[in-house]
Design an enzyme around this catalytic site. Structure first.
Site, short mmCIF file in Angstrom:
data_model
loop_
_atom_site.label_atom_id
_atom_site.label_comp_id
_atom_site.label_asym_id
_atom_site.label_seq_id
_atom_site.Cartn_x
_atom_site.Cartn_y
_atom_site.Cartn_z
N ASN A 197 0.81 -1.22 0.00
CA ASN A 197 0.00 0.00 0.00
C ASN A 197 0.84 1.26 0.00
O ASN A 197 0.41 2.30 -0.48
CB ASN A 197 -0.90 -0.03 1.24
CG ASN A 197 -1.49 1.32 1.55
OD1 ASN A 197 -2.42 1.77 0.89
ND2 ASN A 197 -0.93 2.01 2.55
N SER A 228 -3.63 2.44 -8.89
CA SER A 228 -4.44 3.65 -8.99
C SER A 228 -5.16 3.59 -10.33
O SER A 228 -4.72 2.85 -11.23
CB SER A 228 -3.50 4.87 -8.95
OG SER A 228 -4.17 6.03 -9.37
N TYR A 256 3.84 9.94 -11.13
CA TYR A 256 2.90 9.09 -10.38
C TYR A 256 2.21 8.11 -11.34
O TYR A 256 2.19 6.90 -11.11
CB TYR A 256 1.87 9.98 -9.68
CG TYR A 256 0.90 9.22 -8.79
CD1 TYR A 256 1.29 8.78 -7.52
CD2 TYR A 256 -0.40 8.94 -9.20
CE1 TYR A 256 0.41 8.09 -6.70
CE2 TYR A 256 -1.29 8.26 -8.39
CZ TYR A 256 -0.89 7.84 -7.13
OH TYR A 256 -1.76 7.15 -6.32
N ALA A 300 3.17 7.21 -14.33
CA ALA A 300 4.14 6.29 -14.94
C ALA A 300 4.48 5.15 -13.98
O ALA A 300 4.52 3.97 -14.38
CB ALA A 300 5.41 7.05 -15.34
N LYS A 310 2.71 4.08 -11.39
CA LYS A 310 1.54 3.24 -11.09
C LYS A 310 1.24 2.30 -12.28
O LYS A 310 0.78 1.18 -12.09
CB LYS A 310 0.33 4.10 -10.73
CG LYS A 310 0.46 4.79 -9.36
CD LYS A 310 0.52 3.79 -8.20
CE LYS A 310 0.51 4.48 -6.85
NZ LYS A 310 0.49 3.55 -5.71
P1 NAI Z 1 -1.29 8.25 2.65
O1 NAI Z 1 -0.32 9.32 2.34
O2 NAI Z 1 -2.24 8.44 3.78
O3 NAI Z 1 -0.55 6.85 2.85
C1 NAI Z 1 0.64 6.51 2.24
C2 NAI Z 1 1.48 5.78 3.27
O4 NAI Z 1 2.67 5.33 2.64
C3 NAI Z 1 1.87 6.69 4.44
O5 NAI Z 1 1.52 6.08 5.67
C4 NAI Z 1 3.37 6.86 4.26
O6 NAI Z 1 4.07 7.01 5.49
C5 NAI Z 1 3.72 5.55 3.56
N1 NAI Z 1 5.01 5.61 2.90
C6 NAI Z 1 5.50 6.59 2.09
N2 NAI Z 1 6.76 6.31 1.73
C7 NAI Z 1 7.08 5.12 2.32
C8 NAI Z 1 8.24 4.31 2.34
N3 NAI Z 1 9.36 4.68 1.70
N4 NAI Z 1 8.20 3.15 3.05
C9 NAI Z 1 7.09 2.80 3.71
N5 NAI Z 1 5.96 3.52 3.74
C10 NAI Z 1 5.97 4.68 3.05
O7 NAI Z 1 -2.10 8.03 1.30
P2 NAI Z 1 -3.22 6.99 0.85
O8 NAI Z 1 -4.15 7.77 0.03
O9 NAI Z 1 -3.74 6.18 1.97
O10 NAI Z 1 -2.35 6.09 -0.14
C11 NAI Z 1 -2.20 4.69 -0.02
C12 NAI Z 1 -1.95 4.11 -1.39
O11 NAI Z 1 -3.10 4.34 -2.21
C13 NAI Z 1 -0.78 4.76 -2.14
O12 NAI Z 1 -0.05 3.75 -2.83
C14 NAI Z 1 -1.47 5.69 -3.13
O13 NAI Z 1 -0.69 5.94 -4.26
C15 NAI Z 1 -2.72 4.89 -3.45
N6 NAI Z 1 -3.83 5.66 -4.03
C16 NAI Z 1 -4.42 6.67 -3.32
C17 NAI Z 1 -5.45 7.38 -3.88
C18 NAI Z 1 -6.14 8.51 -3.16
O14 NAI Z 1 -6.97 9.21 -3.78
N7 NAI Z 1 -5.90 8.74 -1.90
C19 NAI Z 1 -5.95 7.09 -5.23
C20 NAI Z 1 -5.27 6.00 -5.87
C21 NAI Z 1 -4.25 5.30 -5.28
#
Ligand code: NAI
Length: 270
Positions: A99, A152, A165, A167, A169
């Site tokens: 995630n 995504s 992003y 690219a 994903k």
């Molecule tokens: P978020 O920012 O709340 O969660 C992302 C998490 O990834 C955070 O807890 C962060 O600390 C962690 N993270 C970042 N870099 C890291 C690393 N190097 N090692 C370990 N953990 C790391 O955002 P969200 O929205 O919950 O995102 C979760 C996933 O869902 C992501 O992959 C995001 O790309 C994807 N996503 C989110 C969407 C949205 O609208 N919120 C839409 C489509 C996909």
């Protein structure tokens, strides 16, 4: 019986309370799994009382089973140590939810910096691939497993302004299919969920950034973004977590290599 009882599930990027990872860890725990909740260690500060320790405590408080392990997925040695430690304590890993992600480089193509390209690649794509490489041998030893990668709608198509992003994903979807093709006979399934707009910190920050660029109020930008969504709104993290838990479990036993939009009908662009 709970669908994931006696299963060990590892979730990356689970330590943000509004996030998809947090909701996913709870959904997997509710399905009976022992959940290993991981995230990068955040700087101490006003939010230091939240994060993976608080999440693991919340799951245990609800009668579930969880352990918290700090893990930066850009550090392969940390990943290997984490998987070895979980395997030593619990015999292996059955479910992995990749995630963790970053929206670095989600901007117009000519504006993307070298640092943003690197961060986007290292977290979204290579970090996800490294976690898969680290867990697949233990899954193979256990006779199989299920990997769910959080891609995504930006992994299925492209709209202007989300360069690195989008690219990376797309890369996650390719990685998902590659693993599904190579390890199906080892009993390992690998699928991707492709959320559209999810009401998390990452989504709020993106809407704020777009509103500032267009010099309009954030509410107006949010309404504009939802206009093209068939269901007219963002999803909750729980709505994504439910699909991830389904893909992780036995009810999805004949689904692999799929990239499933969980997007309320968000158009994916080109
Ligand atoms: P978020 O920012 O709340 O969660 C992302 C998490 O990834 C955070 O807890 C962060 O600390 C962690 N993270 C970042 N870099 C890291 C690393 N190097 N090692 C370990 N953990 C790391 O955002 P969200 O929205 O919950 O995102 C979760 C996933 O869902 C992501 O992959 C995001 O790309 C994807 N996503 C989110 C969407 C949205 O609208 N919120 C839409 C489509 C996909």
């Amino acid at each position: 019986m709970d669908a994931l009882s006696h299963k060990v599930a590892l979730v990356t990027g689970a330590g943000t309370p509004s996030g998809i990872g947090w909701a996913t860890a709870q959904a997997l725990a509710n399905a009976g799994a022992l959940v290993v909740v991981t995230d990068v260690e955040h700087e101490p500060g006003p939010t230091a009382d939240v994060g993976i320790d608080a999440l693991a405590a919340a799951i245990r408080g609800q009668g579930g089973d969880a352990m918290a392990v700090p893990l930066d997925i850009t550090d392969r040695a940390q990943i290997d140590r984490c998987v070895a430690m979980v395997s030593e304590h619990h015999g292996g890993v059955d479910v992995v939810v990749n995630n963790a992600g970053t929206s670095a480089g989600a901007r117009p193509f000519l504006e993307i910096t070298a640092a943003e390209w690197d961060a986007s690649y290292r977290v979204n794509l290579k970090g996800t691939a490294d976690v898969c490489q680290a867990v697949i041998p233990t899954m193979t030893e256990r006779g199989g497993g299920s990997i769910v990668n959080v891609a995504s709608t930006g992994g299925l198509g492209a709209e202007a302004g989300f360069g690195a992003y989008t690219a990376t994903k797309h890369g996650v979807v390719g990685l998902t299919k590659t693993i599904a093709a190579e390890f199906g006979r080892a009993g390992i399934r690998c699928n991707a969920v492709c959320p559209g707009f999810v009401a998390t910190r990452m989504h709020t920050e993106a809407t704020e950034r777009l509103a500032a660029a267009a010099a309009i109020p954030v509410d107006e930008m949010a309404a504009r973004r939802y206009e093209a969504v068939a269901q007219g709104r963002a999803s909750t993290p729980d709505e994504i977590a439910a699909v991830i838990a389904f893909l992780a479990g036995p009810a999805a036993s004949y689904i692999t290599g799929a990239a499933i939009p969980v997007s309320g009908g968000t158009p994916v662009g080109l």
